[in-house]
Design a protein around this motif. Sequence first.
Motif, PDB file in Angstrom:
ATOM      1  N   ARG A  99       0.767  -1.124  -0.128  1.00  0.00           N
ATOM      2  CA  ARG A  99      -0.195   0.091  -0.254  1.00  0.00           C
ATOM      3  C   ARG A  99       0.915   1.135   0.004  1.00  0.00           C
ATOM      4  N   LYS A 100       2.031   1.078  -0.305  1.00  0.00           N
ATOM      5  CA  LYS A 100       2.488   2.131   0.250  1.00  0.00           C
ATOM      6  C   LYS A 100       3.153   2.396  -1.239  1.00  0.00           C
ATOM      7  N   VAL A 101       3.553   4.172  -1.406  1.00  0.00           N
ATOM      8  CA  VAL A 101       4.004   4.716  -2.498  1.00  0.00           C
ATOM      9  C   VAL A 101       5.291   4.887  -2.612  1.00  0.00           C
ATOM     10  N   ILE A 102       5.831   3.744  -3.395  1.00  0.00           N
ATOM     11  CA  ILE A 102       7.712   4.022  -3.776  1.00  0.00           C
ATOM     12  C   ILE A 102       8.352   4.961  -5.119  1.00  0.00           C
ATOM     13  N   ALA A 103       7.366   5.443  -5.977  1.00  0.00           N
ATOM     14  CA  ALA A 103       8.094   6.237  -6.882  1.00  0.00           C
ATOM     15  C   ALA A 103       6.905   6.770  -7.555  1.00  0.00           C
ATOM     16  N   ARG A 104       6.784   8.002  -8.047  1.00  0.00           N
ATOM     17  CA  ARG A 104       6.053   8.661  -8.526  1.00  0.00           C
ATOM     18  C   ARG A 104       6.695   9.700  -9.676  1.00  0.00           C
ATOM     19  N   HIS A 105       6.306   8.942 -11.182  1.00  0.00           N
ATOM     20  CA  HIS A 105       6.411   9.885 -11.941  1.00  0.00           C
ATOM     21  C   HIS A 105       5.629  10.631 -13.082  1.00  0.00           C
ATOM     22  N   GLN A 106       5.448  11.363 -13.632  1.00  0.00           N
ATOM     23  CA  GLN A 106       5.158  12.039 -14.896  1.00  0.00           C
ATOM     24  C   GLN A 106       5.004  11.223 -15.906  1.00  0.00           C
ATOM     25  N   ARG A 107       3.777  11.051 -16.006  1.00  0.00           N
ATOM     26  CA  ARG A 107       3.206  10.023 -17.379  1.00  0.00           C
ATOM     27  C   ARG A 107       4.542  10.562 -18.209  1.00  0.00           C
ATOM     28  N   LEU A 108       4.585   9.277 -19.136  1.00  0.00           N
ATOM     29  CA  LEU A 108       5.204   9.750 -20.107  1.00  0.00           C
ATOM     30  C   LEU A 108       4.256   9.422 -22.309  1.00  0.00           C
ATOM     31  N   ALA A 109       4.440  10.473 -22.659  1.00  0.00           N
ATOM     32  CA  ALA A 109       3.406   9.979 -23.859  1.00  0.00           C
ATOM     33  C   ALA A 109       4.535   9.257 -25.196  1.00  0.00           C
ATOM     34  N   ARG A 110       5.643   9.782 -25.465  1.00  0.00           N
ATOM     35  CA  ARG A 110       6.027   9.255 -26.340  1.00  0.00           C
ATOM     36  C   ARG A 110       6.515   8.137 -26.263  1.00  0.00           C
ATOM     37  N   ARG A 111       6.649   6.719 -27.152  1.00  0.00           N
ATOM     38  CA  ARG A 111       7.432   5.495 -27.281  1.00  0.00           C
ATOM     39  C   ARG A 111       8.412   5.710 -26.319  1.00  0.00           C
ATOM     40  N   TRP A 112       9.278   4.634 -26.001  1.00  0.00           N
ATOM     41  CA  TRP A 112      10.903   4.481 -25.405  1.00  0.00           C
ATOM     42  C   TRP A 112      11.701   5.738 -25.269  1.00  0.00           C
ATOM     43  N   ASP A 113      10.405   6.393 -24.828  1.00  0.00           N
ATOM     44  CA  ASP A 113      10.969   7.789 -23.525  1.00  0.00           C
ATOM     45  C   ASP A 113      10.910   7.181 -21.824  1.00  0.00           C
ATOM     46  N   PHE A 114      11.538   7.866 -21.479  1.00  0.00           N
ATOM     47  CA  PHE A 114      12.352   7.227 -20.103  1.00  0.00           C
ATOM     48  C   PHE A 114      12.381   8.146 -19.337  1.00  0.00           C
ATOM     49  N   SER A 115      12.333   8.102 -17.918  1.00  0.00           N
ATOM     50  CA  SER A 115      12.423   9.230 -16.586  1.00  0.00           C
ATOM     51  C   SER A 115      12.537   7.864 -15.334  1.00  0.00           C
ATOM     52  N   ASP A 116      14.230   8.656 -14.900  1.00  0.00           N
ATOM     53  CA  ASP A 116      14.595   8.691 -14.051  1.00  0.00           C
ATOM     54  C   ASP A 116      14.784   9.361 -13.118  1.00  0.00           C
ATOM     55  N   HIS A 117      15.170   9.100 -12.080  1.00  0.00           N
ATOM     56  CA  HIS A 117      14.522  10.066 -10.545  1.00  0.00           C
ATOM     57  C   HIS A 117      16.632   9.339  -9.996  1.00  0.00           C
ATOM     58  N   LEU A 118      17.387  10.325  -9.317  1.00  0.00           N
ATOM     59  CA  LEU A 118      19.114   9.788  -9.648  1.00  0.00           C
ATOM     60  C   LEU A 118      18.828   8.982  -6.982  1.00  0.00           C
ATOM     61  N   ASP A 119      17.676  10.011  -7.509  1.00  0.00           N
ATOM     62  CA  ASP A 119      17.583   8.839  -5.782  1.00  0.00           C
ATOM     63  C   ASP A 119      17.515   7.900  -5.542  1.00  0.00           C
ATOM     64  N   HIS A 120      16.679   6.755  -6.843  1.00  0.00           N
ATOM     65  CA  HIS A 120      16.274   5.768  -7.011  1.00  0.00           C
ATOM     66  C   HIS A 120      18.158   4.931  -6.605  1.00  0.00           C
ATOM     67  N   TYR A 121      19.111   5.253  -7.943  1.00  0.00           N
ATOM     68  CA  TYR A 121      20.094   4.907  -8.535  1.00  0.00           C
ATOM     69  C   TYR A 121      21.478   4.685  -7.428  1.00  0.00           C
ATOM     70  N   LEU A 122      21.205   5.643  -5.751  1.00  0.00           N
ATOM     71  CA  LEU A 122      22.084   6.345  -5.044  1.00  0.00           C
ATOM     72  C   LEU A 122      23.155   5.093  -4.437  1.00  0.00           C
ATOM     73  N   GLU A 123      21.581   4.114  -3.929  1.00  0.00           N
ATOM     74  CA  GLU A 123      22.464   3.012  -3.512  1.00  0.00           C
ATOM     75  C   GLU A 123      24.085   2.284  -4.672  1.00  0.00           C
ATOM     76  N   ILE A 124      23.308   2.218  -5.826  1.00  0.00           N
ATOM     77  CA  ILE A 124      24.428   1.355  -6.776  1.00  0.00           C
ATOM     78  C   ILE A 124      25.253   2.353  -7.150  1.00  0.00           C
ATOM     79  N   LEU A 125      25.465   3.182  -7.172  1.00  0.00           N
ATOM     80  CA  LEU A 125      25.824   4.333  -6.857  1.00  0.00           C
ATOM     81  C   LEU A 125      26.950   4.739  -6.580  1.00  0.00           C
ATOM     82  N   ALA A 126      26.671   4.615  -5.396  1.00  0.00           N
ATOM     83  CA  ALA A 126      27.941   3.668  -4.006  1.00  0.00           C
ATOM     84  C   ALA A 126      29.067   3.514  -4.621  1.00  0.00           C
ATOM     85  N   ALA A 127      28.610   2.160  -4.680  1.00  0.00           N
ATOM     86  CA  ALA A 127      29.593   0.753  -5.212  1.00  0.00           C
ATOM     87  C   ALA A 127      29.701   0.948  -6.836  1.00  0.00           C
ATOM     88  N   LYS A 128      29.092   2.374  -7.212  1.00  0.00           N
ATOM     89  CA  LYS A 128      30.238   2.245  -8.205  1.00  0.00           C
ATOM     90  C   LYS A 128      30.040   3.912  -9.146  1.00  0.00           C
TER      91      LYS A 128
END
Length: 554
Positions: free
Chosen positions: A369-398
Amino acid sequence: MSRVELFERIRRDRRVDPSVSQRELMKRHGVSRKTVVQALSSALPPPRKPVTGRPRAVAPVTSFIDEMLRSDVTAPKKQRHTIERICQRLAHEFDFRDASYSAVRDYVAMRRPQITAEVRAGQGVVEGMVPQLHLPGEEAEVDFHDVTVELAGKKVVCYQFTFRLSYSGKSIHRVFASCGQEAFIEGHIEAFGVLGGIPTRHVRYDNLSPAVTKVLLGRSRKETQRWLAFRSHMGFDAFYCQPGSGGAHEKGGVEHEGGRFRRNHLVPPPVVDTLDELNRQLARIDAAEDVRHVHGSPESIGERFAKEEYLLRPVPEEEFEPGTVKTPKVRRDCRIVVMQCYYSVPARFIGRKVRVSLRANELLVFDGRKVIARHQRLARRWDFSDHLDHYLEILAAKPGAFAGSTALAQARASGAFTQAHDAFWEAAKTARGDAEGTRALIEVLLLHRQLSADAVEAGLAATLRAGSTTPELVAIEARKAVEAGSVGEQAAPQPVALPEPAEEDESDEGDEEGPVAEVISLHARRLLSSKGHPTPQMSVYDQLLSNKKKGHSA
């Protein structure tokens, strides 16, 4: 000069000088004796004789052409006689080639509406509209209209949802990125919420695809299952207009209202960063239009709405989920794929399935029941929306992947990654080296999960002034700024929470998730006070600011 003016001048000359002769009047005014006699006998010129031109070239075959036009009245719309076809039949069936194409065209243009009216009058059918009486609280109309919006620096075509009460004319307008079913349902929910009720009789619609899958005989329609469930939940009936342009007259109120609102309030195209910002503006405009009078009504919209507001059916307390629910799997790049578009989620969910609610203008990702991510809806195919906060744990190692990441590029474009962050990053890399300096920045970015952006920026500024690049000092200074009241308290709860050890142990990506506990604890121990222990006072750390040596450790 008109003939009435000419006659008046001739009669005035005779009235001023009764002795003037007709010959003299002829010379003065340059007319014939007949005209002078007519003017002196009557102030009004005699009517002109009708012009009898030469017979039409099509006169010998007018009866045949009329028969063709009569058959067209009941013929299928796409199988009626064209001018070219009439000329061909006249030539082949009646051996008539004397009339030109333009002569036949002019005759058909004159006779077709006359014959259509004659035939339909004989059948008791007369084209026209009958004014309707709408009782308070019973009916409403809905439609979509295209609008152009300058959204985040780009001109895009969006869709204006218009809901109009038939009695009062009170209307609700919202703009969505699409006119799909999510926008259709969400527009109704928004309208019912603003109006505080639901029409008791029905709502009028076109045969639009979010609601209708098939047009059956008469007014019967095969509706989409989700739309049918929404109507059942809210408790109202739908009235579907006739297919084609003729059906537009059955909901002319909303057809006119949508265009009027677009011309008056969306010209020139609005410039906004998000559609939520635009819709807040539209909500204020809708409220201000209560003082407007609909054409022909002595009462304002607000006065008429006050009469029907209490007659509307109450909105159900249980909410209806407006979005389409999907359950994609999180890929190794921390992304999920929804409608051929890519959206990031926190790294700890890699390899797991999450629940997604795809709405009109946004996309919500849930873990339970918990919201873990919120994005503006994309209209074009193959477009992307990346939040920097979602990658911090990986970037700490890389840390080497940080500078070229798409998430960083989007954070810069949105303004979330500020000049203060850049300055701290450069100072940290100079003092610690590229890898360790980037890790120090990542620890600062993790502070955003607990503190407002203003507080973190204040902490960064104070730390840089002290000549330090220590993440712990940024946390201390940020907390001091909050306690001093110079910045706000903790920001609204972020959709991403701190990962729990149990979830890390269960993750399939143990090698990439390993550094998470170390990175999180670095600031969590400073920011989150343990239960039963008072929050430490910040004044004891003032001495840190006295040391201006670069790279000094706190």
